[in-house]
Design an enzyme around this catalytic site. Structure first.
Site, short mmCIF file in Angstrom:
data_model
loop_
_atom_site.label_atom_id
_atom_site.label_comp_id
_atom_site.label_asym_id
_atom_site.label_seq_id
_atom_site.Cartn_x
_atom_site.Cartn_y
_atom_site.Cartn_z
N CYS A 114 97.32 -1.40 -23.85
CA CYS A 114 97.41 -2.20 -22.57
C CYS A 114 97.71 -1.63 -21.29
O CYS A 114 97.43 -2.22 -20.17
CB CYS A 114 98.28 -3.56 -22.96
SG CYS A 114 97.75 -4.36 -24.10
N HIS A 255 99.59 -6.79 -16.01
CA HIS A 255 98.89 -6.86 -17.20
C HIS A 255 98.95 -8.47 -17.77
O HIS A 255 99.90 -9.09 -17.67
CB HIS A 255 99.27 -6.04 -18.32
CG HIS A 255 99.01 -5.98 -19.59
ND1 HIS A 255 97.33 -6.15 -19.84
CD2 HIS A 255 99.49 -6.49 -20.99
CE1 HIS A 255 97.34 -6.42 -21.37
NE2 HIS A 255 98.37 -6.47 -21.72
N ASN A 285 94.20 -11.96 -23.35
CA ASN A 285 94.67 -10.53 -23.16
C ASN A 285 93.50 -9.59 -23.46
O ASN A 285 93.15 -9.46 -24.78
CB ASN A 285 95.74 -10.22 -24.17
CG ASN A 285 96.41 -8.95 -23.89
OD1 ASN A 285 95.85 -7.93 -23.46
ND2 ASN A 285 97.62 -8.44 -24.64
O1 UT7 Z 1 99.74 -6.78 -24.49
C1 UT7 Z 1 100.42 -6.19 -24.96
C2 UT7 Z 1 102.10 -6.45 -25.16
N1 UT7 Z 1 102.07 -7.66 -25.79
C3 UT7 Z 1 102.81 -8.49 -25.22
O2 UT7 Z 1 103.24 -8.28 -24.08
C4 UT7 Z 1 102.90 -9.81 -26.09
C5 UT7 Z 1 104.52 -10.22 -26.17
N2 UT7 Z 1 104.58 -11.42 -27.11
C6 UT7 Z 1 104.31 -12.59 -26.54
O3 UT7 Z 1 103.73 -12.96 -25.79
C7 UT7 Z 1 104.93 -13.71 -27.40
O4 UT7 Z 1 105.92 -13.42 -28.11
C8 UT7 Z 1 103.72 -14.56 -28.40
C9 UT7 Z 1 102.98 -15.30 -27.53
C10 UT7 Z 1 103.01 -13.37 -29.22
C11 UT7 Z 1 104.64 -15.58 -29.34
O5 UT7 Z 1 105.34 -16.31 -28.61
P1 UT7 Z 1 106.77 -16.61 -29.18
O6 UT7 Z 1 107.28 -17.78 -28.10
O7 UT7 Z 1 107.60 -15.33 -29.06
O8 UT7 Z 1 106.74 -17.42 -30.44
P2 UT7 Z 1 107.43 -16.65 -31.70
O9 UT7 Z 1 106.68 -15.57 -32.36
O10 UT7 Z 1 108.91 -16.61 -31.56
O11 UT7 Z 1 106.90 -17.89 -32.78
C12 UT7 Z 1 107.48 -19.20 -32.54
C13 UT7 Z 1 107.20 -20.49 -33.67
C14 UT7 Z 1 107.13 -19.73 -35.16
O12 UT7 Z 1 107.39 -20.80 -35.88
P3 UT7 Z 1 108.90 -20.96 -36.39
O13 UT7 Z 1 109.39 -19.74 -37.08
O14 UT7 Z 1 109.75 -21.16 -35.22
O15 UT7 Z 1 108.86 -22.02 -37.02
C15 UT7 Z 1 105.73 -19.23 -35.14
O16 UT7 Z 1 105.39 -19.31 -36.69
O17 UT7 Z 1 105.77 -20.53 -33.41
C16 UT7 Z 1 104.90 -20.27 -34.50
N3 UT7 Z 1 103.53 -19.78 -33.88
C17 UT7 Z 1 102.64 -20.70 -33.71
N4 UT7 Z 1 102.59 -21.83 -33.83
C18 UT7 Z 1 101.30 -22.43 -33.34
C19 UT7 Z 1 103.39 -18.43 -34.01
N5 UT7 Z 1 101.95 -18.41 -33.60
C20 UT7 Z 1 101.57 -19.97 -33.42
C21 UT7 Z 1 100.26 -20.41 -33.07
N6 UT7 Z 1 100.23 -21.76 -33.09
N7 UT7 Z 1 99.31 -20.02 -32.59
#
Ligand code: UT7
Length: 338
Positions: A114, A255, A285
């Site tokens: 990225c 980004h 992204n």
């Molecule tokens: O570009 C390169 C660099 N990349 C980045 O900068 C990305 C950095 N990370 C992020 O942007 C975020 O971590 C994400 C958008 C990928 C995820 O968001 P989050 O707020 O960190 O969510 P999480 O992974 O902690 O997941 C929270 C909950 C989980 O459920 P439980 O364990 O709390 O029951 C996931 O299973 O949300 C669930 N979940 C979803 N629910 C509905 C994960 N993906 C989804 C989804 N729809 N698509």
């Protein structure tokens, strides 16, 4: 501090027509429009059905050349930043040369995920600074849909396909162009964001396919934490060492990985949200393409004025991150696109 006389003389982008909306994804995996928008800021992304990264890159380069009124044969160098090359070799940049007719350019790819565009911009600027080269195409292009598992809700909602290009040339105007940069890498982050299959470590086999090793893997939570800090810190650092306050920065070009990361970065820089380029809602992204895609869209809309200060900021796999200070050196287009 060394200043270069490379400046961005033209911009252009290419986005495929097909749209994959949050509503479409609701039918593919267990997710919701509400979750995706509130956690990431994304509403839709574009997908290239037929073609490869070089087609996105060539489309973007043709647009940039047209905006500059330059023939492809005038280019000295083509650099393509990508993590989704058409193939391991030859480089995607060589394929772009062939597709655009840039027969006098030497061509290579650059891998910094990225942060690829920001790294490539700095590399391109050094060639101009060295005095031997005059016209350089720097392209960020990724067909992310080619490495996404569309049954995996953690990642498939995040990414889209696009290419965007700038042309670098020397400028005689004092204080205009690529003014300063700060780039970082930390290889200890490699385990949190990667694609492990297909390379020399894990050559392609039935096993690598069965284990889904040809898809992107991301530990979102782990990356989020360091991305927020890394992008905000480096943006602040580039402002500080150039004696700029939030008032002096006209545009933050971040980004586009997550709206919450972008907001945190703007807050650290004490920037009003109206000064932040955001199009993650429409494109998701697009990895190496996000930053030049923002710049190209904003320029087309006549929103970037000559003499304005832009801070480009990125964070990505590697880890890689960085910021570039650009003093904008071209006029708005004759025809403004809304
Ligand atoms: O570009 C390169 C660099 N990349 C980045 O900068 C990305 C950095 N990370 C992020 O942007 C975020 O971590 C994400 C958008 C990928 C995820 O968001 P989050 O707020 O960190 O969510 P999480 O992974 O902690 O997941 C929270 C909950 C989980 O459920 P439980 O364990 O709390 O029951 C996931 O299973 O949300 C669930 N979940 C979803 N629910 C509905 C994960 N993906 C989804 C989804 N729809 N698509």
């Amino acid at each position: 501090m060394a200043t270069t006389h490379a400046y961005i003389s033209a911009v252009g982008h290419y986005v495929p027509e097909k749209v994959l909306s949050n509503a479409d994804l609701e039918k593919m995996v267990n997710t919701s429009d509400e979750w995706i928008r509130s956690r990431t800021g994304i509403s839709e992304r574009h997908i290239l059905d037929n073609g490869a990264t070089s087609d996105l890159a060539a489309g973007a380069l043709k647009a940039a050349l047209a905006n500059r009124g330059m023939d492809a044969s005038e280019l000295d160098i083509i650099i393509v930043a990508t993590v989704t090359p058409d193939m391991f070799f030859p480089s995607t940049a060589c394929l772009v040369q062939q597709k655009t007719g840039a027969k006098n350019a030497f061509c290579f790819d650059l891998s910094a995920a990225c942060s690829g565009f920001v790294y490539a911009l700095v590399v391109g600027a050094q060639f101009i600074d060295g005095g031997r080269y005059k016209k350089i195409a720097v392209i960020g292009s990724d067909k992310m849909s080619s490495i996404i598992d569309y049954t995996e809700r953690n990642t498939c909602i995040l990414f889209g396909d696009a290419g965007a290009a700038v042309i670098l040339e020397p400028t005689g105007e004092e204080g205009v162009g690529i003014i300063d940069h700060r780039l970082y890498s930390d290889g200890s982050g490699s385990k949190f964001l990667n694609m492990t299959g297909g390379g020399s470590l894990n050559p392609p086999s039935h096993e690598t396919v069965d284990k889904k090793m040809h898809y992107i893997f991301q530990d979102g939570k782990a990356v989020f934490k360091v991305a927020v800090i890394g992008m905000a810190d480096v943006s602040y650092e580039i402002m500080q060492r150039n004696n700029l306050t939030g008032n002096d920065v006209d545009w933050l070009v971040p980004h586009q990985a997550n709206l919450r990361i972008i907001d945190a970065c703007a807050e650290r820089m004490e920037l009003d949200k109206s000064k932040v380029m955001i199009n993650i809602d429409r494109f998701g992204n697009t990895t190496a393409a996000t930053i030049p895609l923002c710049i190209s869209e904003w320029w087309q809309k006549g929103k970037i004025k000559k003499g304005q200060n832009l801070v480009l900021a990125s964070f990505g796999a590697g880890y890689t991150w960085g910021a570039v200070l650009v003093k904008w050196g071209i006029e708005a287009p004759k025809e403004i696109k809304s």
